[in-house]
Motif scaffolding. Structure first.
Motif, mmCIF file in Angstrom:
data_model
loop_
_atom_site.group_PDB
_atom_site.id
_atom_site.type_symbol
_atom_site.label_atom_id
_atom_site.label_comp_id
_atom_site.label_asym_id
_atom_site.label_seq_id
_atom_site.Cartn_x
_atom_site.Cartn_y
_atom_site.Cartn_z
ATOM 1 N N THR A 163 0.790 -1.106 0.156
ATOM 2 C CA THR A 163 0.027 -0.118 0.038
ATOM 3 C C THR A 163 0.889 1.353 0.036
ATOM 4 O OG1 THR A 163 -1.739 -1.051 1.185
ATOM 5 C CG2 THR A 163 -1.856 1.397 1.280
ATOM 6 N N TYR A 164 1.767 1.375 0.825
ATOM 7 C CA TYR A 164 2.667 2.552 0.780
ATOM 8 C C TYR A 164 3.508 2.559 -0.387
ATOM 9 C CZ TYR A 164 6.840 5.243 2.566
ATOM 10 O OH TYR A 164 7.724 6.101 2.686
ATOM 11 N N ALA A 165 3.981 1.473 -0.911
ATOM 12 C CA ALA A 165 4.791 1.610 -2.128
ATOM 13 C C ALA A 165 3.837 1.988 -3.398
ATOM 14 C CB ALA A 165 5.386 0.403 -2.718
ATOM 15 N N GLY A 166 2.513 1.556 -3.316
ATOM 16 C CA GLY A 166 1.594 1.777 -4.426
ATOM 17 C C GLY A 166 1.225 3.257 -4.509
ATOM 18 N N ILE A 167 1.160 3.998 -3.252
ATOM 19 C CA ILE A 167 0.981 5.292 -3.187
ATOM 20 C C ILE A 167 2.148 6.092 -3.679
ATOM 21 C CG2 ILE A 167 0.196 7.435 -1.652
ATOM 22 C CD1 ILE A 167 -1.596 5.217 -0.105
ATOM 23 N N ARG A 168 3.235 5.655 -3.044
ATOM 24 C CA ARG A 168 4.131 6.704 -3.589
ATOM 25 C C ARG A 168 4.717 6.379 -5.084
ATOM 26 N NH1 ARG A 168 7.000 9.097 0.734
ATOM 27 N NH2 ARG A 168 5.647 9.628 2.263
ATOM 28 N N ASP A 169 4.681 5.314 -5.666
ATOM 29 C CA ASP A 169 5.104 5.128 -7.136
ATOM 30 C C ASP A 169 4.162 5.569 -8.029
ATOM 31 O OD1 ASP A 169 7.187 3.692 -6.215
ATOM 32 O OD2 ASP A 169 5.992 1.780 -6.666
ATOM 33 N N ILE A 170 2.945 6.580 -7.610
ATOM 34 C CA ILE A 170 2.034 7.428 -8.537
ATOM 35 C C ILE A 170 2.876 8.373 -8.875
ATOM 36 C CG2 ILE A 170 -0.022 8.595 -8.630
ATOM 37 C CD1 ILE A 170 -1.229 6.603 -6.208
ATOM 38 N N ASP A 171 2.777 8.817 -10.060
ATOM 39 C CA ASP A 171 3.384 10.083 -10.700
ATOM 40 C C ASP A 171 2.782 11.180 -10.229
ATOM 41 O OD1 ASP A 171 4.672 11.867 -12.394
ATOM 42 O OD2 ASP A 171 4.232 10.645 -14.169
ATOM 43 N N GLU A 172 3.600 11.939 -9.555
ATOM 44 C CA GLU A 172 3.019 13.245 -9.141
ATOM 45 C C GLU A 172 2.426 14.215 -10.004
ATOM 46 O OE1 GLU A 172 4.975 16.625 -5.842
ATOM 47 O OE2 GLU A 172 5.985 15.022 -6.679
ATOM 48 N N ARG A 173 3.064 14.086 -11.361
ATOM 49 C CA ARG A 173 2.353 15.063 -12.313
ATOM 50 C C ARG A 173 0.713 14.786 -12.419
ATOM 51 N NH1 ARG A 173 6.736 13.880 -17.021
ATOM 52 N NH2 ARG A 173 6.479 11.844 -15.822
ATOM 53 N N LEU A 174 0.528 13.592 -12.461
ATOM 54 C CA LEU A 174 -0.987 13.378 -12.588
ATOM 55 C C LEU A 174 -1.755 13.822 -11.249
ATOM 56 C CD1 LEU A 174 -0.818 9.389 -13.283
ATOM 57 C CD2 LEU A 174 -1.105 11.354 -15.220
ATOM 58 N N VAL A 175 -1.100 13.900 -10.191
ATOM 59 C CA VAL A 175 -1.791 14.475 -9.114
ATOM 60 C C VAL A 175 -2.017 16.038 -9.169
ATOM 61 C CG1 VAL A 175 -1.907 14.900 -6.628
ATOM 62 C CG2 VAL A 175 -1.172 12.635 -7.560
ATOM 63 N N GLU A 176 -0.815 16.493 -9.643
ATOM 64 C CA GLU A 176 -0.846 17.908 -9.899
ATOM 65 C C GLU A 176 -1.848 18.455 -11.079
ATOM 66 O OE1 GLU A 176 0.661 20.328 -8.432
ATOM 67 O OE2 GLU A 176 1.638 19.043 -7.128
ATOM 68 N N ALA A 177 -1.900 17.471 -12.075
ATOM 69 C CA ALA A 177 -2.704 17.679 -13.321
ATOM 70 C C ALA A 177 -4.353 17.823 -12.634
ATOM 71 C CB ALA A 177 -2.753 16.787 -14.320
ATOM 72 N N ALA A 178 -4.726 16.745 -11.629
ATOM 73 C CA ALA A 178 -5.906 16.645 -11.140
ATOM 74 C C ALA A 178 -6.285 17.686 -10.264
ATOM 75 C CB ALA A 178 -5.924 15.520 -10.360
ATOM 76 N N ARG A 179 -5.247 18.357 -9.589
ATOM 77 C CA ARG A 179 -5.243 19.624 -8.770
ATOM 78 C C ARG A 179 -5.754 20.781 -9.744
ATOM 79 N NH1 ARG A 179 -1.179 19.406 -6.353
ATOM 80 N NH2 ARG A 179 -1.775 18.461 -4.284
ATOM 81 N N THR A 180 -4.749 20.698 -10.842
ATOM 82 C CA THR A 180 -4.944 22.031 -11.801
ATOM 83 C C THR A 180 -6.460 21.886 -12.293
ATOM 84 O OG1 THR A 180 -2.673 21.970 -12.442
ATOM 85 C CG2 THR A 180 -4.177 22.994 -13.809
ATOM 86 N N CYS A 181 -7.119 20.789 -12.774
ATOM 87 C CA CYS A 181 -8.545 20.682 -13.085
ATOM 88 C C CYS A 181 -9.287 20.966 -12.417
ATOM 89 C CB CYS A 181 -8.515 19.358 -13.765
ATOM 90 S SG CYS A 181 -7.624 18.928 -15.276
ATOM 91 N N GLY A 182 -9.025 21.192 -10.946
ATOM 92 C CA GLY A 182 -10.197 21.695 -10.113
ATOM 93 C C GLY A 182 -10.597 20.532 -9.112
ATOM 94 N N LEU A 183 -9.880 19.409 -9.082
ATOM 95 C CA LEU A 183 -9.976 18.150 -8.083
ATOM 96 C C LEU A 183 -9.925 18.495 -6.814
ATOM 97 C CD1 LEU A 183 -9.696 15.106 -10.380
ATOM 98 C CD2 LEU A 183 -11.818 16.295 -9.782
ATOM 99 N N GLY A 184 -10.860 18.412 -5.638
ATOM 100 C CA GLY A 184 -10.400 18.515 -4.513
ATOM 101 C C GLY A 184 -9.549 17.450 -3.978
ATOM 102 N N ALA A 185 -9.150 17.433 -2.587
ATOM 103 C CA ALA A 185 -8.476 16.231 -2.107
ATOM 104 C C ALA A 185 -9.297 14.733 -2.028
ATOM 105 C CB ALA A 185 -8.165 16.530 -0.656
ATOM 106 N N ALA A 186 -10.598 14.921 -1.874
ATOM 107 C CA ALA A 186 -11.380 13.566 -1.905
ATOM 108 C C ALA A 186 -11.191 13.284 -3.186
ATOM 109 C CB ALA A 186 -12.679 13.841 -1.273
ATOM 110 N N ALA A 187 -11.561 14.061 -3.873
ATOM 111 C CA ALA A 187 -11.667 13.594 -5.645
ATOM 112 C C ALA A 187 -10.348 13.076 -6.159
ATOM 113 C CB ALA A 187 -11.996 14.670 -6.435
ATOM 114 N N ARG A 188 -9.162 13.593 -5.754
ATOM 115 C CA ARG A 188 -7.928 13.247 -5.969
ATOM 116 C C ARG A 188 -7.670 11.841 -5.491
ATOM 117 N NH1 ARG A 188 -6.441 18.629 -4.730
ATOM 118 N NH2 ARG A 188 -5.275 17.803 -3.091
#
Length: 279
Positions: A163-188
């Motif tokens: 679980t720890y490795a699966g979360i840490r291996d997510i590309d941070e650019r995807l999370v930033e793109a989701a934040r840029t699109c207006g997704l909140g923390a729960a939606a991300r």
């Protein structure tokens, strides 16, 4: 005087051969093909036992093991032992799995969680949990708590680390793109982090199943009155090798059935993932 202009014709592109899709008609034949080697091993074992190459008191024939299982089933004892073992494994897996998912998510998502949770877990994983049996006996006794605790410990570490490795291996650019699109923390968390971590979580669950059954084998051999492990220990005292082998076979089948069921769930949940197929 006119000059001839030479124009190089475009080279034809060669498309890479597409991976052959497995048709529904091919799936049954592939399943039968996978069963060939186990069947051959069992037939060879039976032949070696019947011809005397394998001594019956050391390794009885598969037919004798099946006969012992049928006898215990008719007596009604095998069902009781099996139900108790499955109950212990389910409770231990639930406790260890929920705790591992919660702590793994906290350490993977939160910097404070990473600082507080991950170091002690990393230290604890260096200790073989089956080697903690004497200490656990002092802490929780030799009753049902010991067996469930061993199963929970066996299931905890594979699920936590994956679980720890699966979360840490997510590309941070995807999370930033989701934040840029207006997704909140729960939606991300729902649309980016959870789908990205699920393959690793399922891998951790599959590893945890094997560790849980292994832990249960040890736990049920410590002051147990029921369970497959107790059945095996009792058979050892009376030199009933066929019953001992029956217990090992039941553990193997339970682990295989658990892994197969988890694979089916994984295939349905991760329908978007396409991995490499063997040719």
């Amino acid at each position: 005087m006119s000059r001839a202009v030479l124009v190089e014709a475009p080279r034809p592109t060669i498309a890479a051969p597409a991976a052959a899709e497995e048709t529904p008609a091919q799936r049954p034949s592939r399943r039968w093909r996978r069963a060939v080697s186990p069947v051959v091993l069992v037939v060879a074992w039976e032949a070696a036992a019947r011809t005397g190459l394998l001594p019956a008191e050391k390794l009885p024939a598969p037919a004798d093991v099946v006969a012992a299982g049928w006898r215990l089933t008719q007596e009604g004892t095998l069902g009781v032992h099996l139900a108790d073992s499955v109950t212990r494994a389910a409770i231990g897996m639930l406790i260890g799995g929920v705790l591992a998912l919660a702590l793994g998510a906290a350490a993977g998502l939160l910097r404070l969680g990473d600082d507080l949770v991950d170091p002690p877990v990393q230290m604890a994983r260096m200790l073989p949990h089956l080697g903690l049996v004497p200490l656990l006996i002092i802490w929780v006794g030799i009753g049902e708590e010991l067996k469930i605790t061993l199963v929970a410990l066996g299931a905890f570490f594979p699920i936590y680390f994956n679980t720890y490795a699966g979360i840490r291996d997510i590309d941070e650019r995807l999370v930033e793109a989701a934040r840029t699109c207006g997704l909140g923390a729960a939606a991300r968390l729902r649309h980016v982090i959870l789908p990205g971590a699920l393959p690793s979580i399922f891998l951790g669950l599959r590893l945890a199943i094997g560790a849980a059954w292994l832990s249960l084998v040890v736990g049920e051999q410590v002051n147990a009155q029921t369970g497959i492990g107790f059945l095996m220990m009792e058979a050892r005292d009376f030199s009933q090798t066929d019953v001992v082998l029956l217990g090992l076979l039941i553990y193997a089948l339970l682990g295989l059935a658990s892994d197969l069921g988890l694979r089916i769930v994984e295939r349905r949940v991760l329908t978007w993932r396409r991995g490499l197929r063997a040719t």
